[in-house]
Design a protein around this motif. Structure first.
Motif, mmCIF file in Angstrom:
data_model
loop_
_atom_site.group_PDB
_atom_site.id
_atom_site.type_symbol
_atom_site.label_atom_id
_atom_site.label_comp_id
_atom_site.label_asym_id
_atom_site.label_seq_id
_atom_site.Cartn_x
_atom_site.Cartn_y
_atom_site.Cartn_z
ATOM 1 N N GLY A 191 -3.770 -2.188 -8.578
ATOM 2 C CA GLY A 191 -4.377 -3.414 -8.085
ATOM 3 C C GLY A 191 -5.704 -3.747 -8.726
ATOM 4 N N GLY A 192 -6.103 -2.972 -9.754
ATOM 5 C CA GLY A 192 -7.344 -3.278 -10.449
ATOM 6 C C GLY A 192 -8.598 -2.924 -9.698
ATOM 7 N N ILE A 193 -8.517 -1.924 -8.832
ATOM 8 C CA ILE A 193 -9.702 -1.445 -8.130
ATOM 9 C C ILE A 193 -9.801 0.075 -8.297
ATOM 10 N N GLY A 194 -10.973 0.603 -7.994
ATOM 11 C CA GLY A 194 -11.156 2.049 -8.079
ATOM 12 C C GLY A 194 -12.401 2.459 -7.330
ATOM 13 N N TRP A 195 -12.678 3.744 -7.321
ATOM 14 C CA TRP A 195 -13.828 4.286 -6.610
ATOM 15 C C TRP A 195 -14.474 5.388 -7.431
ATOM 16 N N LEU A 196 -15.760 5.565 -7.234
ATOM 17 C CA LEU A 196 -16.446 6.747 -7.730
ATOM 18 C C LEU A 196 -16.207 7.866 -6.726
ATOM 19 N N SER A 197 -16.128 9.074 -7.206
ATOM 20 C CA SER A 197 -16.079 10.234 -6.320
ATOM 21 C C SER A 197 -16.945 11.321 -6.930
ATOM 22 N N TYR A 198 -17.362 12.263 -6.105
ATOM 23 C CA TYR A 198 -18.283 13.292 -6.584
ATOM 24 C C TYR A 198 -17.949 14.620 -5.930
ATOM 25 N N GLY A 199 -18.242 15.695 -6.661
ATOM 26 C CA GLY A 199 -17.930 17.017 -6.144
ATOM 27 C C GLY A 199 -18.281 18.093 -7.144
ATOM 28 N N VAL A 200 -17.570 19.220 -7.049
ATOM 29 C CA VAL A 200 -17.826 20.327 -7.957
ATOM 30 C C VAL A 200 -16.521 20.873 -8.529
ATOM 31 N N CYS A 201 -16.626 21.345 -9.755
ATOM 32 C CA CYS A 201 -15.537 22.072 -10.410
ATOM 33 C C CYS A 201 -15.863 23.556 -10.311
ATOM 34 N N LEU A 202 -14.897 24.358 -9.907
ATOM 35 C CA LEU A 202 -15.092 25.799 -9.742
ATOM 36 C C LEU A 202 -14.283 26.538 -10.803
ATOM 37 N N ASP A 203 -14.951 27.307 -11.635
ATOM 38 C CA ASP A 203 -14.249 27.923 -12.769
ATOM 39 C C ASP A 203 -13.375 29.117 -12.391
ATOM 40 N N PHE A 204 -13.371 29.493 -11.103
ATOM 41 C CA PHE A 204 -12.571 30.642 -10.672
ATOM 42 C C PHE A 204 -11.372 30.234 -9.809
ATOM 43 N N VAL A 205 -11.168 28.927 -9.660
ATOM 44 C CA VAL A 205 -10.049 28.430 -8.848
ATOM 45 C C VAL A 205 -8.995 27.822 -9.764
ATOM 46 N N PRO A 206 -7.864 28.514 -9.957
ATOM 47 C CA PRO A 206 -6.814 27.987 -10.834
ATOM 48 C C PRO A 206 -5.928 26.993 -10.096
ATOM 49 N N LEU A 207 -5.403 26.034 -10.829
ATOM 50 C CA LEU A 207 -4.471 25.072 -10.260
ATOM 51 C C LEU A 207 -3.156 25.114 -11.024
ATOM 52 N N LYS A 208 -2.112 24.689 -10.371
ATOM 53 C CA LYS A 208 -0.786 24.756 -10.978
ATOM 54 C C LYS A 208 -0.658 23.791 -12.152
#
Length: 199
Positions: free
Chosen positions: A54-71
């Motif tokens: 729909g041509g909209i979006g949002w900013l988001s903020y947080g942290v990346c953790l180098d010890f948490v693996p994702l699939k």
């Protein structure tokens, strides 16, 4: 004509407007939709823009953790470099951004970052250590959208507990997550072994 601003033009506008706000916080533009900080005690501050339908979006903020693996396919992948950054713990900004020219995209981005900036600063000040981050994630575990967030706060919290030396507590959280997550058996085994070996 009401055109949709996207691709390189959108990235240029985001860089022009958002980067000056985030530079004092130690975040730099990655050249796409991410602003990232240096890795500090396995944590990296991240702000990103997420375009949606729909041509909209949002900013988001947080942290990346180098010890948490994702699939990733049939494997688990860590996120240790600037190029591979993901948000493991995050908050969505409160101001929608329009990418339609009739809405003045630059003004829309400016309005969003100005509205969100104080919350971004306050949130980052709350997470100087994993102990503080753990408290934030436990709060997220009580929210209604826990089953819709990715990655799951419960999964991330399991690895945070393991990182802090609480392996048994971490395994308990992981098993609770796996009881409803619907992962394949090989992925479940990988998650358990990665958690136990978290340092």
């Amino acid at each position: 004509m009401n055109d949709l601003i996207q691709g390189e033009k959108l990235k240029e506008l985001l860089n022009e407007v958002v980067t000056p706000f985030l530079t004092p916080l130690g975040l730099k533009w990655r050249g796409d939709y991410f602003w990232i900080g240096e890795n500090n005690k396995s944590m990296r501050k991240v702000v990103s823009y997420g375009p949606s339908k729909g041509g909209i979006g949002w900013l988001s903020y947080g942290v990346c953790l180098d010890f948490v693996p994702l699939k990733s396919g049939n494997k688990l992948r860590y996120f240790k470099t600037e190029k591979s950054v993901k948000k493991h713990v995050w908050v969505c900004g409160g101001q929608e951004i329009s990418q339609w020219t009739n809405d003045n995209v630059k003004h829309s981005i400016t309005k969003a970052i100005m509205r969100d900036m104080n919350n971004i600063e306050v949130w980052f000040k709350k997470v100087p250590s994993l102990e503080e981050l753990r408290n934030i994630v436990y709060t997220q575990l009580k929210e209604e959208d826990i089953f819709f967030r990715y990655p799951s706060p419960m999964y991330v919290q399991a690895f945070i507990e393991a990182k802090l030396g609480n392996i048994e507590k971490g395994l308990g959280l992981l098993e609770e997550y796996l009881s409803w997550a619907g992962e394949e058996e090989n992925i479940k085994s990988l998650m358990r072994s990665k958690l136990v070996s978290t340092k």
